[in-house]
Design a protein around this motif. Structure first.
Motif, PDB file in Angstrom:
ATOM      1  N   GLU A   1     -78.596  22.843  36.330  1.00  0.00           N
ATOM      2  CA  GLU A   1     -78.851  22.187  37.632  1.00  0.00           C
ATOM      3  C   GLU A   1     -78.573  20.680  37.486  1.00  0.00           C
ATOM      4  O   GLU A   1     -79.144  20.027  36.601  1.00  0.00           O
ATOM      5  N   ILE A   2     -77.714  20.160  38.331  1.00  0.00           N
ATOM      6  CA  ILE A   2     -77.418  18.719  38.251  1.00  0.00           C
ATOM      7  C   ILE A   2     -77.952  18.041  39.510  1.00  0.00           C
ATOM      8  O   ILE A   2     -77.574  18.398  40.635  1.00  0.00           O
ATOM      9  N   ALA A   3     -78.848  17.090  39.309  1.00  0.00           N
ATOM     10  CA  ALA A   3     -79.511  16.413  40.441  1.00  0.00           C
ATOM     11  C   ALA A   3     -78.478  15.683  41.299  1.00  0.00           C
ATOM     12  O   ALA A   3     -77.410  15.313  40.791  1.00  0.00           O
ATOM     13  N   PRO A   4     -78.770  15.450  42.590  1.00  0.00           N
ATOM     14  CA  PRO A   4     -77.823  14.711  43.436  1.00  0.00           C
ATOM     15  C   PRO A   4     -77.428  13.391  42.777  1.00  0.00           C
ATOM     16  O   PRO A   4     -78.261  12.726  42.147  1.00  0.00           O
ATOM     17  N   MET A   5     -76.172  13.054  42.948  1.00  0.00           N
ATOM     18  CA  MET A   5     -75.633  11.896  42.239  1.00  0.00           C
ATOM     19  C   MET A   5     -76.138  10.575  42.842  1.00  0.00           C
ATOM     20  O   MET A   5     -76.258  10.447  44.050  1.00  0.00           O
ATOM     21  N   GLU A   6     -76.397   9.627  41.970  1.00  0.00           N
ATOM     22  CA  GLU A   6     -76.751   8.278  42.449  1.00  0.00           C
ATOM     23  C   GLU A   6     -75.739   7.314  41.890  1.00  0.00           C
ATOM     24  O   GLU A   6     -75.679   7.113  40.667  1.00  0.00           O
ATOM     25  N   ILE A   7     -74.921   6.732  42.777  1.00  0.00           N
ATOM     26  CA  ILE A   7     -73.927   5.791  42.261  1.00  0.00           C
ATOM     27  C   ILE A   7     -74.458   4.360  42.321  1.00  0.00           C
ATOM     28  O   ILE A   7     -75.321   4.053  43.147  1.00  0.00           O
ATOM     29  N   PRO A   8     -73.931   3.472  41.485  1.00  0.00           N
ATOM     30  CA  PRO A   8     -74.418   2.089  41.511  1.00  0.00           C
ATOM     31  C   PRO A   8     -74.150   1.442  42.872  1.00  0.00           C
ATOM     32  O   PRO A   8     -73.174   1.788  43.540  1.00  0.00           O
ATOM     33  N   SER A   9     -75.016   0.520  43.252  1.00  0.00           N
ATOM     34  CA  SER A   9     -74.820  -0.207  44.518  1.00  0.00           C
ATOM     35  C   SER A   9     -73.895  -1.398  44.232  1.00  0.00           C
ATOM     36  O   SER A   9     -73.646  -1.751  43.082  1.00  0.00           O
ATOM     37  N   TRP A  10     -73.445  -2.043  45.306  1.00  0.00           N
ATOM     38  CA  TRP A  10     -72.611  -3.248  45.139  1.00  0.00           C
ATOM     39  C   TRP A  10     -73.381  -4.312  44.377  1.00  0.00           C
ATOM     40  O   TRP A  10     -72.814  -5.044  43.572  1.00  0.00           O
ATOM     41  N   LYS A  11     -74.683  -4.368  44.628  1.00  0.00           N
ATOM     42  CA  LYS A  11     -75.520  -5.363  43.952  1.00  0.00           C
ATOM     43  C   LYS A  11     -75.554  -5.060  42.449  1.00  0.00           C
ATOM     44  O   LYS A  11     -75.428  -5.962  41.624  1.00  0.00           O
ATOM     45  N   ASP A  12     -75.731  -3.772  42.127  1.00  0.00           N
ATOM     46  CA  ASP A  12     -75.745  -3.387  40.706  1.00  0.00           C
ATOM     47  C   ASP A  12     -74.464  -3.851  40.007  1.00  0.00           C
ATOM     48  O   ASP A  12     -74.471  -4.219  38.842  1.00  0.00           O
ATOM     49  N   LEU A  13     -73.344  -3.741  40.737  1.00  0.00           N
ATOM     50  CA  LEU A  13     -72.050  -4.076  40.122  1.00  0.00           C
ATOM     51  C   LEU A  13     -71.753  -5.576  40.222  1.00  0.00           C
ATOM     52  O   LEU A  13     -70.759  -6.053  39.679  1.00  0.00           O
ATOM     53  N   ASP A  14     -72.605  -6.284  40.950  1.00  0.00           N
ATOM     54  CA  ASP A  14     -72.414  -7.712  41.181  1.00  0.00           C
ATOM     55  C   ASP A  14     -71.065  -7.991  41.869  1.00  0.00           C
ATOM     56  O   ASP A  14     -70.360  -8.947  41.545  1.00  0.00           O
TER      57      ASP A  14
END
Ligand SMILES: Cc1cc2nc3c(=O)[nH]c(=O)nc-3n(C[C@H](O)[C@H](O)[C@H](O)COP(=O)(O)OP(=O)(O)OC[C@H]3O[C@@H](n4cnc5c(N)ncnc54)[C@H](O)[C@@H]3O)c2cc1C
Length: 431
Positions: A180-193
């Motif tokens: 089972e793979i949990a729903p994906m969470e991608i980095p936000s623009w803030k995370d990526l600066d």
């Protein structure tokens, strides 16, 4: 229970993905993983972001599309952020995986990362197996050893076309068994600066990342519009979506493979007939292969000021103001300015434009070519380490150009390729 990790990098696709197919064949369950490598979001020694806003957006879209397509097959994507050697190792431990399958790298930094991951996995008694998945011709099928590959493209192309064959593609898997793979969470623009770029209505094409969009574009360019049949005549254009394939961004992110494109060219030729244009797209993909193999041969040399040439060229200026004028489209040439504004506002520039602005940077501004290449690295939506640094070195006269000092007469180029000024009007009038 045999568990494998598939470590996706710049191969964000299901079609023709040997690493994925082999992982499924050799394991009971597969965990697909993508790691946002923090090194890709640092500032380079030339002062630019390694990954700029346009490519970041394309990457985020591509990762989302991959996750959606994996879920249709019963799997999903685990998204990580950090150092791959730490993050992949954690995932291996979490799932007690015995093996990691991934794409094989050719360029220096990417190879270093691959090595660090391999070392970390070795400590966990986990194997890393890599596959050559990004070229048209497989490295092992070339009619020369890597060190003997000719430095001149035409010699490389002729012998390769004559003596080697292109391998068939790997089909999309029909199903993937995964935990089972949990729903994906991608980095936000803030995370990526970084900042989400604004939509630019003048862009040649509205790029959208992901395999789904790549295959749609291919279908449109080949079968819907049959643009492929006139590619050779239109490919030097500068305005609009259809003068060239625009496959570059999807190829660079691995949303489509060159072999999958080749496979569809052959299908197209059967249905619509072959001509110079249908061949010419394969010819251009061979340029892409060539620079990849040159990177294998010369490794870090493409990042040196002297490139792959032994002679020491004259030293060049490093002028902050000239660099800024070039970047912001404020040079003394309107043709250069229009191209540079297109790049700044969209992350894309035509091949004709790229040749001219690079020649101008090296010959007219007399700047260190690596600074121009580093700006392209940051800004291009289709940045590809081998194609970018290989082409820049070529134009700077320190790469694979047998003529060495290629010089573009910018005014003549503008007259030949933007005869009625349509391209310049587009980018200069409402700037
Ligand atoms: C200074 C400079 C920097 C460049 N940097 C990059 C880069 O970072 N990434 C990149 O993909 N291309 C790069 N290119 C090559 C080329 O300009 C782009 O691939 C092309 O403009 C992309 O548009 P397209 O997909 O519509 O090309 P098309 O004309 O439709 O060509 C089809 C494909 O062939 C390949 N191709 C075409 N020309 C070249 C070439 N000269 N070298 C290598 N591959 C080629 C590309 O994968 C391209 O997508 C650079 C060229 C120059 C002169």
């Amino acid at each position: 229970m045999k568990t494998a990790i598939v470590w996706f990098k710049t191969d964000l696709r299901l079609l023709d993905n040997e690493a994925l197919v082999k992982a499924i064949a050799q394991s009971d369950q597969v965990v697909p993983v993508y790691c946002f490598d923090e090194a890709q979001f640092e500032t380079t020694t030339y002062g630019f972001n390694k990954t700029g806003n346009y490519r970041a957006q394309f990457l985020l879209e591509s990762v989302q599309d991959l996750d959606a397509n994996l879920r249709k097959l019963g799997s999903g994507l685990v998204v990580l952020k950090g150092k791959p050697e730490e993050e992949i190792a954690k995932i291996v431990l979490q799932y007690r995986a015995q093996k990691v399958f991934a794409k094989r790298e050719v360029a220096y930094e990417e190879k270093q990362t691959e090595k660090k991951v391999q070392d970390a996995l070795f400590k966990l008694r986990c194997e890393l197996e890599t596959f050559s998945t990004s070229t048209l011709y497989h490295a092992e099928d070339l009619p020369f050893s890597i060190k003997d590959i000719p430095d001149v493209f035409t010699s490389f192309r002729k012998k390769t076309e004559f003596d080697a064959t292109i391998r068939p593609i790997f089909e999309v898997p029909t199903a993937i068994t995964s935990p089972e793979i949990a729903p994906m969470e991608i980095p936000s623009w803030k995370d990526l600066d970084l900042k989400k770029p604004k939509k630019e209505s003048r862009a040649a094409i509205q790029f959208k990342g992901g395999e789904t969009a790549a295959l749609n574009r291919l279908h449109y360019y080949f079968f819907e519009t049959k643009q492929l049949s006139v590619y050779k005549e239109t490919r030097n254009g500068m305005v609009g979506a259809d003068y060239s394939s625009k496959f570059s961004a999807w190829l660079a992110m691995g949303c489509i493979s060159p072999r999958a494109i080749y496979d569809q060219i052959k299908k197209y030729e059967k249905e619509n007939g072959a001509n110079d244009s249908t061949y010419w797209l394969v010819f251009e993909l061979l340029w892409r292969d060539f620079f990849r193999f040159m990177f294998k041969k010369y490794q870090t040399k493409f990042f040196l000021y002297t490139g792959i040439q032994p002679e020491k060229p004259i030293s060049k200026k490093a002028s902050e103001s000239a660099l800024s004028q070039w970047i912001n489209g404020k040079t003394d040439s309107d043709f250069i300015n229009a191209n540079m504004l297109e790049l700044k506002k969209t992350g894309f520039m035509s091949n004709r434009g790229r040749q001219n602005v690079a020649s101008y940077f090296c010959n007219e501004l007399q700047m260190d070519w690596r600074m121009g290449a580093a700006y392209f690295e940051s800004q291009l939506i289709d940045y590809d380490v081998c194609s970018n640094w290989g082409n820049w070195a070529y134009l700077a006269g320190v790469g694979n150009d047998p003529r060495k000092h290629r010089y573009f007469n910018i005014e003549k180029q503008a007259k030949d390729y933007d005869k009625d000024g349509e391209f310049r009007k587009l980018w200069l009038l409402e700037n």
